[in-house]
Motif scaffolding. Sequence first.
Motif, PDB file in Angstrom:
ATOM      1  N   GLU A  64       0.835  -1.207   0.000  1.00 45.30           N
ATOM      2  CA  GLU A  64       0.000   0.000   0.000  1.00 45.30           C
ATOM      3  C   GLU A  64       0.872   1.261   0.000  1.00 45.30           C
ATOM      4  O   GLU A  64       0.584   2.220  -0.713  1.00 45.30           O
ATOM      5  N   ASP A  65       1.931   1.222   0.786  1.00 49.72           N
ATOM      6  CA  ASP A  65       2.847   2.367   0.794  1.00 49.72           C
ATOM      7  C   ASP A  65       3.440   2.583  -0.598  1.00 49.72           C
ATOM      8  O   ASP A  65       3.558   3.716  -1.065  1.00 49.72           O
ATOM      9  N   TYR A  66       3.797   1.485  -1.225  1.00 48.05           N
ATOM     10  CA  TYR A  66       4.377   1.597  -2.571  1.00 48.05           C
ATOM     11  C   TYR A  66       3.353   2.158  -3.568  1.00 48.05           C
ATOM     12  O   TYR A  66       3.673   3.034  -4.378  1.00 48.05           O
ATOM     13  N   MET A  67       2.124   1.673  -3.487  1.00 45.22           N
ATOM     14  CA  MET A  67       1.076   2.149  -4.411  1.00 45.22           C
ATOM     15  C   MET A  67       0.806   3.642  -4.225  1.00 45.22           C
ATOM     16  O   MET A  67       0.602   4.361  -5.202  1.00 45.22           O
ATOM     17  N   ILE A  68       0.826   4.076  -2.964  1.00 43.42           N
ATOM     18  CA  ILE A  68       0.619   5.508  -2.697  1.00 43.42           C
ATOM     19  C   ILE A  68       1.775   6.308  -3.300  1.00 43.42           C
ATOM     20  O   ILE A  68       1.574   7.321  -3.970  1.00 43.42           O
ATOM     21  N   GLN A  69       2.964   5.776  -3.077  1.00 41.50           N
ATOM     22  CA  GLN A  69       4.174   6.451  -3.560  1.00 41.50           C
ATOM     23  C   GLN A  69       4.157   6.640  -5.086  1.00 41.50           C
ATOM     24  O   GLN A  69       4.554   7.677  -5.596  1.00 41.50           O
ATOM     25  N   ILE A  70       3.674   5.631  -5.814  1.00 40.25           N
ATOM     26  CA  ILE A  70       3.658   5.758  -7.279  1.00 40.25           C
ATOM     27  C   ILE A  70       2.305   6.283  -7.782  1.00 40.25           C
ATOM     28  O   ILE A  70       2.048   6.306  -8.978  1.00 40.25           O
ATOM     29  N   ARG A  71       1.446   6.660  -6.861  1.00 45.29           N
ATOM     30  CA  ARG A  71       0.099   7.137  -7.191  1.00 45.29           C
ATOM     31  C   ARG A  71      -0.637   6.138  -8.074  1.00 45.29           C
ATOM     32  O   ARG A  71      -1.197   6.471  -9.133  1.00 45.29           O
ATOM     33  N   TYR A  72      -0.633   4.903  -7.616  1.00 42.99           N
ATOM     34  CA  TYR A  72      -1.296   3.831  -8.362  1.00 42.99           C
ATOM     35  C   TYR A  72      -2.811   4.063  -8.375  1.00 42.99           C
ATOM     36  O   TYR A  72      -3.441   4.193  -7.320  1.00 42.99           O
ATOM     37  N   PRO A  73      -3.437   4.120  -9.562  1.00 41.49           N
ATOM     38  CA  PRO A  73      -4.851   4.508  -9.618  1.00 41.49           C
ATOM     39  C   PRO A  73      -5.820   3.499  -8.996  1.00 41.49           C
ATOM     40  O   PRO A  73      -6.903   3.878  -8.568  1.00 41.49           O
ATOM     41  N   LYS A  74      -5.423   2.220  -8.933  1.00 41.08           N
ATOM     42  CA  LYS A  74      -6.357   1.229  -8.352  1.00 41.08           C
ATOM     43  C   LYS A  74      -6.029   0.923  -6.893  1.00 41.08           C
ATOM     44  O   LYS A  74      -6.396  -0.136  -6.365  1.00 41.08           O
ATOM     45  N   TYR A  75      -5.367   1.864  -6.252  1.00 47.37           N
ATOM     46  CA  TYR A  75      -4.983   1.659  -4.859  1.00 47.37           C
ATOM     47  C   TYR A  75      -6.169   1.261  -3.969  1.00 47.37           C
ATOM     48  O   TYR A  75      -6.096   0.310  -3.212  1.00 47.37           O
ATOM     49  N   LEU A  76      -7.269   1.975  -4.105  1.00 46.89           N
ATOM     50  CA  LEU A  76      -8.392   1.731  -3.196  1.00 46.89           C
ATOM     51  C   LEU A  76      -8.985   0.345  -3.333  1.00 46.89           C
ATOM     52  O   LEU A  76      -9.299  -0.319  -2.351  1.00 46.89           O
ATOM     53  N   SER A  77      -9.145  -0.124  -4.591  1.00 49.77           N
ATOM     54  CA  SER A  77      -9.725  -1.455  -4.758  1.00 49.77           C
ATOM     55  C   SER A  77      -8.757  -2.526  -4.239  1.00 49.77           C
ATOM     56  O   SER A  77      -9.173  -3.547  -3.695  1.00 49.77           O
ATOM     57  N   GLN A  78      -7.452  -2.273  -4.380  1.00 52.72           N
ATOM     58  CA  GLN A  78      -6.472  -3.212  -3.813  1.00 52.72           C
ATOM     59  C   GLN A  78      -6.574  -3.240  -2.291  1.00 52.72           C
ATOM     60  O   GLN A  78      -6.530  -4.289  -1.672  1.00 52.72           O
ATOM     61  N   LYS A  79      -6.720  -2.046  -1.722  1.00 50.92           N
ATOM     62  CA  LYS A  79      -6.801  -1.940  -0.259  1.00 50.92           C
ATOM     63  C   LYS A  79      -8.020  -2.697   0.273  1.00 50.92           C
ATOM     64  O   LYS A  79      -7.936  -3.396   1.285  1.00 50.92           O
ATOM     65  N   VAL A  80      -9.137  -2.576  -0.446  1.00 55.40           N
ATOM     66  CA  VAL A  80     -10.353  -3.293  -0.033  1.00 55.40           C
ATOM     67  C   VAL A  80     -10.100  -4.805  -0.065  1.00 55.40           C
ATOM     68  O   VAL A  80     -10.464  -5.540   0.858  1.00 55.40           O
TER      69      VAL A  80
END
Length: 129
Positions: A64-80
């Motif tokens: 999650e930290d990595y996804m935030i860092q690269i501004r990954y657009p599907k971060y939220l669905s991954q987090k869920v």
Amino acid sequence: MLQWKDEYSIGVEIIDEQHKHLFEIGNRIYDLLENYLYVDKYDKIVEIIHELSDYTKYHFKSEEDYMIQIRYPKYLSQKVEHDDFIGKIEEIDLKDLDKDQDKHIRDILTFVFNWVLEHILKKDKLIKA
Ligand SMILES: [Fe+2]
């Protein structure tokens, strides 16, 4: 048995190493199932599930930290999905384990193997730039 392949790599070293460690934990469940020397596997499976739970939380946090860092657009669905999986591990019901230990361990193994592969191959692979 889970066998690591180069194609599973998402090219982010820290995450690839953590995925390899998830394979190792999964394979420990496999080894336990195949081990006929233990008459009672209860304590061992409890220990592995706790380790899987702790390590998965740690791994998801890194991802999650990595996804935030690269501004990954599907971060939220991954987090869920991450939160959902942690819930599923914590819900594993061990109270009936002693009725048929190997059957239960086999069910847990199938669940963990499927999830690990699905998580890495279908979801995390999308993070790969
Ligand atoms: Fe992952």
